[in-house]
Design a protein around this motif. Structure first.
Motif, PDB file in Angstrom:
ATOM      1  N   ALA A  97       0.858  -1.182   0.000  1.00  0.00           N
ATOM      2  CA  ALA A  97       0.000   0.000   0.000  1.00  0.00           C
ATOM      3  C   ALA A  97       0.891   1.228   0.000  1.00  0.00           C
ATOM      4  CB  ALA A  97      -0.889   0.004   1.231  1.00  0.00           C
ATOM      5  N   TYR A  98       0.377   2.331  -0.528  1.00  0.00           N
ATOM      6  CA  TYR A  98       1.120   3.579  -0.409  1.00  0.00           C
ATOM      7  C   TYR A  98       0.176   4.691   0.004  1.00  0.00           C
ATOM      8  CZ  TYR A  98      -0.759   5.183  -4.870  1.00  0.00           C
ATOM      9  OH  TYR A  98      -1.592   5.579  -5.876  1.00  0.00           O
ATOM     10  N   LYS A  99       0.755   5.754   0.489  1.00  0.00           N
ATOM     11  CA  LYS A  99      -0.035   6.868   1.014  1.00  0.00           C
ATOM     12  C   LYS A  99       0.723   8.158   0.742  1.00  0.00           C
ATOM     13  CE  LYS A  99      -0.528   8.244   5.724  1.00  0.00           C
ATOM     14  NZ  LYS A  99      -0.938   7.938   7.086  1.00  0.00           N
ATOM     15  N   ILE A 100       0.036   9.167   0.240  1.00  0.00           N
ATOM     16  CA  ILE A 100       0.645  10.493   0.062  1.00  0.00           C
ATOM     17  C   ILE A 100      -0.089  11.468   0.957  1.00  0.00           C
ATOM     18  CG2 ILE A 100       1.366  12.236  -1.575  1.00  0.00           C
ATOM     19  CD1 ILE A 100       0.804  10.425  -3.796  1.00  0.00           C
ATOM     20  N   VAL A 101       0.647  12.202   1.757  1.00  0.00           N
ATOM     21  CA  VAL A 101       0.071  13.256   2.590  1.00  0.00           C
ATOM     22  C   VAL A 101       0.733  14.562   2.183  1.00  0.00           C
ATOM     23  CG1 VAL A 101      -0.447  13.947   4.948  1.00  0.00           C
ATOM     24  CG2 VAL A 101       0.035  11.570   4.443  1.00  0.00           C
ATOM     25  N   ALA A 139       1.467   2.549 -10.044  1.00  0.00           N
ATOM     26  CA  ALA A 139       0.805   3.823  -9.768  1.00  0.00           C
ATOM     27  C   ALA A 139       1.644   4.931 -10.379  1.00  0.00           C
ATOM     28  CB  ALA A 139       0.663   4.038  -8.267  1.00  0.00           C
ATOM     29  N   ASP A 140       0.978   5.839 -11.068  1.00  0.00           N
ATOM     30  CA  ASP A 140       1.646   6.935 -11.754  1.00  0.00           C
ATOM     31  C   ASP A 140       1.355   8.206 -10.962  1.00  0.00           C
ATOM     32  OD1 ASP A 140       2.672   8.724 -13.469  1.00  0.00           O
ATOM     33  OD2 ASP A 140       1.138   8.481 -15.012  1.00  0.00           O
ATOM     34  N   LEU A 141       2.378   8.751 -10.302  1.00  0.00           N
ATOM     35  CA  LEU A 141       2.167   9.889  -9.405  1.00  0.00           C
ATOM     36  C   LEU A 141       2.760  11.144 -10.011  1.00  0.00           C
ATOM     37  CD1 LEU A 141       3.548   8.163  -6.203  1.00  0.00           C
ATOM     38  CD2 LEU A 141       1.225   8.063  -7.054  1.00  0.00           C
ATOM     39  N   ARG A 142       1.990  12.230  -9.993  1.00  0.00           N
ATOM     40  CA  ARG A 142       2.550  13.525 -10.388  1.00  0.00           C
ATOM     41  C   ARG A 142       2.270  14.518  -9.286  1.00  0.00           C
ATOM     42  NH1 ARG A 142       1.403  18.126 -13.533  1.00  0.00           N
ATOM     43  NH2 ARG A 142      -0.690  17.481 -14.153  1.00  0.00           N
ATOM     44  N   LEU A 143       3.334  15.081  -8.704  1.00  0.00           N
ATOM     45  CA  LEU A 143       3.176  16.056  -7.635  1.00  0.00           C
ATOM     46  C   LEU A 143       3.503  17.411  -8.218  1.00  0.00           C
ATOM     47  CD1 LEU A 143       5.005  13.522  -5.774  1.00  0.00           C
ATOM     48  CD2 LEU A 143       3.181  14.578  -4.485  1.00  0.00           C
ATOM     49  N   ASP A 144       2.566  18.312  -8.101  1.00  0.00           N
ATOM     50  CA  ASP A 144       2.700  19.606  -8.751  1.00  0.00           C
ATOM     51  C   ASP A 144       3.010  20.652  -7.691  1.00  0.00           C
ATOM     52  OD1 ASP A 144       2.724  21.367 -10.710  1.00  0.00           O
ATOM     53  OD2 ASP A 144       0.611  21.255 -11.241  1.00  0.00           O
ATOM     54  N   GLY A 145       4.261  20.702  -7.265  1.00  0.00           N
ATOM     55  CA  GLY A 145       4.647  21.672  -6.246  1.00  0.00           C
ATOM     56  C   GLY A 145       3.956  21.441  -4.926  1.00  0.00           C
ATOM     57  N   ALA A 146       3.812  20.173  -4.500  1.00  0.00           N
ATOM     58  CA  ALA A 146       3.144  19.876  -3.236  1.00  0.00           C
ATOM     59  C   ALA A 146       4.037  20.294  -2.068  1.00  0.00           C
ATOM     60  CB  ALA A 146       2.821  18.399  -3.147  1.00  0.00           C
ATOM     61  N   LEU A 147       3.469  20.968  -1.076  1.00  0.00           N
ATOM     62  CA  LEU A 147       4.236  21.467   0.056  1.00  0.00           C
ATOM     63  C   LEU A 147       4.132  20.507   1.225  1.00  0.00           C
ATOM     64  CD1 LEU A 147       3.288  25.227   0.010  1.00  0.00           C
ATOM     65  CD2 LEU A 147       5.270  24.128  -0.953  1.00  0.00           C
ATOM     66  N   GLN A 148       5.236  20.364   1.964  1.00  0.00           N
ATOM     67  CA  GLN A 148       5.286  19.473   3.127  1.00  0.00           C
ATOM     68  C   GLN A 148       4.706  18.110   2.759  1.00  0.00           C
ATOM     69  OE1 GLN A 148       6.857  20.100   5.880  1.00  0.00           O
ATOM     70  NE2 GLN A 148       7.345  22.170   5.279  1.00  0.00           N
ATOM     71  N   ALA A 149       5.174  17.572   1.649  1.00  0.00           N
ATOM     72  CA  ALA A 149       4.598  16.336   1.141  1.00  0.00           C
ATOM     73  C   ALA A 149       5.395  15.139   1.640  1.00  0.00           C
ATOM     74  CB  ALA A 149       4.604  16.351  -0.379  1.00  0.00           C
ATOM     75  N   ARG A 150       4.702  14.020   1.783  1.00  0.00           N
ATOM     76  CA  ARG A 150       5.317  12.802   2.311  1.00  0.00           C
ATOM     77  C   ARG A 150       4.683  11.625   1.609  1.00  0.00           C
ATOM     78  NH1 ARG A 150       7.479  11.401   7.527  1.00  0.00           N
ATOM     79  NH2 ARG A 150       6.955   9.266   8.049  1.00  0.00           N
ATOM     80  N   LEU A 151       5.530  10.798   1.006  1.00  0.00           N
ATOM     81  CA  LEU A 151       5.045   9.578   0.363  1.00  0.00           C
ATOM     82  C   LEU A 151       5.549   8.399   1.175  1.00  0.00           C
ATOM     83  CD1 LEU A 151       3.974   7.844  -2.067  1.00  0.00           C
ATOM     84  CD2 LEU A 151       6.219   8.151  -3.074  1.00  0.00           C
ATOM     85  N   GLU A 152       4.616   7.522   1.591  1.00  0.00           N
ATOM     86  CA  GLU A 152       4.986   6.346   2.374  1.00  0.00           C
ATOM     87  C   GLU A 152       4.603   5.102   1.598  1.00  0.00           C
ATOM     88  OE1 GLU A 152       2.937   6.651   6.076  1.00  0.00           O
ATOM     89  OE2 GLU A 152       4.021   8.463   6.686  1.00  0.00           O
ATOM     90  N   VAL A 153       5.477   4.099   1.639  1.00  0.00           N
ATOM     91  CA  VAL A 153       5.163   2.828   1.004  1.00  0.00           C
ATOM     92  C   VAL A 153       5.406   1.723   2.021  1.00  0.00           C
ATOM     93  CG1 VAL A 153       5.536   1.363  -0.996  1.00  0.00           C
ATOM     94  CG2 VAL A 153       6.003   3.793  -1.160  1.00  0.00           C
ATOM     95  N   GLY A 154       4.425   0.853   2.204  1.00  0.00           N
ATOM     96  CA  GLY A 154       4.586  -0.231   3.167  1.00  0.00           C
ATOM     97  C   GLY A 154       3.277  -0.967   3.329  1.00  0.00           C
ATOM     98  N   PRO A 155       3.256  -1.968   4.179  1.00  0.00           N
ATOM     99  CA  PRO A 155       2.036  -2.738   4.371  1.00  0.00           C
ATOM    100  C   PRO A 155       1.013  -1.985   5.207  1.00  0.00           C
ATOM    101  CG  PRO A 155       3.776  -3.578   5.771  1.00  0.00           C
ATOM    102  CD  PRO A 155       4.395  -2.523   4.934  1.00  0.00           C
TER     103      PRO A 155
END
Lengths: 159, 240
Positions: free
Chosen positions: A105-109, A138-154
Motif C-alpha cells: 500500500a502507499y499513502k501520500i500526505v 501507480a503513476d504519481l505527479r506532484l505539482d509543487g506539493a508542500l510538506q509532502a510525504r510519500l509512504e510505502v509499506g504494508p
C-alpha cells in the motif's frame, strides 16, 4: 550534533566569533543581533548533513517495490521506520512511478500546493492512499506539493 | 516625524545619479521592446523575456550597490535637530522600497504592454501587478530592511575594528535567515488564509491557476517591520 574534527573546528570558531562580537560593541541590540545571526548560522550547520545539496530525488528500490523518480525534492529526507519506507520534502515536485512487486500500500500526505495527481487524476484533500496488487503500477505527479510525504509499506491508509 | 520629508530628500540627493541610470535602463528597455524583430534563431517573445531579465538583473544589482554607497555617507548634519534612529531607518526604508517598486513597476508594465500586443488572451494588467507586488513584498522589502540593519550593525563595531567580522557574520546570516524563512513559510502556507488566485484560463485552458499563499507574504512583512525596529534601536545606540 556531529562531533567530527571539522565540526568541532566550526563550533569553536563560532564560539570565538560570538565572544569577540559580544565584547566588540557597546550597543546591546547589536550584541543581540550578533548572537541571533550566529545562532542562525549554527542552526544552518546543524540542519545540513555537510554533503552538497542536491534537490533531485532519484528513486528507491527494495524487494517489495520499485520507485522511479524524476522529482525535485527541496529539504528532502528519506528513511524507513517500522517497515514503512518514506520520502518527504518541504516541496516535492515532479513525476514518480511506483511499481509493486508484491502487494503493497502507499499513502501520500501533503499540506497544500499545486496539487497531487494519481494516474492522471487530480486528488483532493490532503491525503490519498491506495492498495497495489503484485505488478501493480501507480503513476504519481506532484505539482509543487508542500510538506509532502510519500509512504510505502504494508497496511497504510488515510484516516 | 517632521524630519521624514527632509531625510527622504537627502536620500534622493545622495542617489540622484543612480536614479538617472535606472531611468536610462528603463528607456533602453522600452526602445528595445519597440524595435524587437523576428530573427531566424529566436522568437521575438523570447528576446523580450531575455531583455526583461537582463534589465531586471542589472537594475536590482545597481539598486543594492546604490543603497550600499548612500548608506555609507551621512548628510544629516544639515538638520537643525537630530531625529531618532527609527526615523532615519524609516526614511531609508521608504525611499529604497519605493524606488525599487517604481523601477519594477515600470519594467513590468513595459513587458506587459509588449505581451498584451503580441500574445492573444494575455491576462490583464491587474493580475500581473498582483504578482509583482506579491514578489516585492516577499523579497524586496525584507531585503532592504535586512540591509539597513546590517549597515548599522557593522557600524556599531567600528570602534573595536571588528567591522569585517560583523560584516562576514551578517553576510552568512542572511542565507541562514532566508533558509529559515523558506522553511517556516512553507510550513504555514495555505494553512489559514485563502490564497490569491490568478487565472491563466484566457491564455491556455490547460494551464492551472496560480495560487499564491498569503501567509509567507505576511511573514515577510512582519520580518521587515521587526528588522526595521531593530535597525532603529541599533542606530540610536551607535549614535549615543
Amino acid at each position: 550534533m556531529n562531533f567530527t574534527f571539522l565540526n568541532l573546528v566550526g563550533y569553536t570558531l563560532l564560539a570565538v566569533v560570538a565572544f569577540l562580537l559580544w565584547r566588540g560593541s557597546a550597543s546591546l541590540s547589536a550584541r543581540l543581533v550578533s548572537l541571533g545571526l550566529l545562532g542562525l548560522i549554527l542552526w544552518g550547520l546543524l540542519s545540513g548533513d555537510g554533503t552538497a545539496e542536491d534537490s533531485r530525488f532519484r528513486g528507491y528500490q527494495e524487494d517489495a517495490f520499485e520507485l522511479s523518480s524524476r522529482a525535485d525534492c527541496v529539504g528532502c529526507s528519506t528513511g524507513k521506520r517500522d517497515g514503512v519506507w518514506f520520502v518527504r520534502g518541504t516541496v516535492l515536485d515532479g513525476v514518480m512511478v511506483l511499481k509493486a512487486k508484491r502487494a503493497v500500500a502507499y499513502k501520500i500526505v501533503w499540506a497544500g500546493g499545486g496539487g497531487v495527481y494519481v494516474d492522471g487524476r487530480l486528488r483532493s484533500g490532503n491525503c490519498f492512499s491506495q492498495q497495489l496488487g503484485p505488478q501493480g503500477i501507480a503513476d504519481l505527479r506532484l505539482d509543487g506539493a508542500l510538506q509532502a510525504r510519500l509512504e510505502v509499506g504494508p497496511g497504510l491508509g488515510c484516516g | 516625524m517632521s524630519a521624514l520629508p527632509t531625510l527622504l530628500w537627502l536620500e534622493f540627493r545622495k542617489s540622484q545619479s543612480f536614479v538617472a541610470v535606472l531611468a536610462g535602463i528603463l528607456l533602453l528597455t522600452a526602445v528595445g521592446l519597440a524595435r524587437l524583430g523576428a530573427n531566424p534563431l529566436n522568437q521575438p517573445e523570447e528576446e523580450a523575456i531575455a531583455l526583461f531579465s537582463v534589465a531586471a538583473t542589472v537594475g536590482s544589482t545597481l539598486l543594492v550597490v546604490a543603497l550600499f554607497l548612500s548608506a555609507r555617507q551621512d548628510g544629516t548634519g544639515l538638520l537643525p535637530s537630530v531625529p531618532g534612529g527609527l526615523v532615519h531607518q524609516l526614511a531609508r526604508f521608504v525611499y529604497w522600497g519605493v524606488l525599487g517598486t517604481l523601477f519594477a513597476l515600470v519594467l513590468t508594465g513595459l513587458l506587459w504592454a509588449y505581451f498584451d500586443r503580441v500574445v492573444p488572451g494575455m491576462p490583464g494588467l491587474s493580475s500581473t501587478m498582483t504578482l509583482l507586488f506579491y514578489g516585492l513584498g516577499l523579497f524586496w522589502l525584507p531585503g532592504v530592511a535586512y540591509l539597513l540593519l546590517a549597515f548599522s550593525y557593522v557600524q556599531s563595531y567600528q570602534l573595536s575594528r571588528l567591522g569585517w567580522l560583523a560584516g562576514l557574520v551578517a553576510f552568512l546570516g542572511f542565507f541562514s535567515l532566508a533558509g529559515a524563512l523558506v522553511q517556516v513559510g512553507s510550513k504555514v502556507a495555505y494553512a489559514a488564509l485563502p490564497p490569491l488566485t490568478l487565472s491563466l484560463q484566457s491564455l491556455n485552458n490547460r494551464l492551472d491557476d496560480i495560487r499564491l499563499p498569503l501567509e509567507p507574504l505576511l511573514l515577510s512583512l512582519l520580518l521587515a517591520v521587526g528588522l526595521l525596529l531593530l535597525a532603529g534601536r541599533v542606530w540610536d545606540e551607535v549614535e549615543a
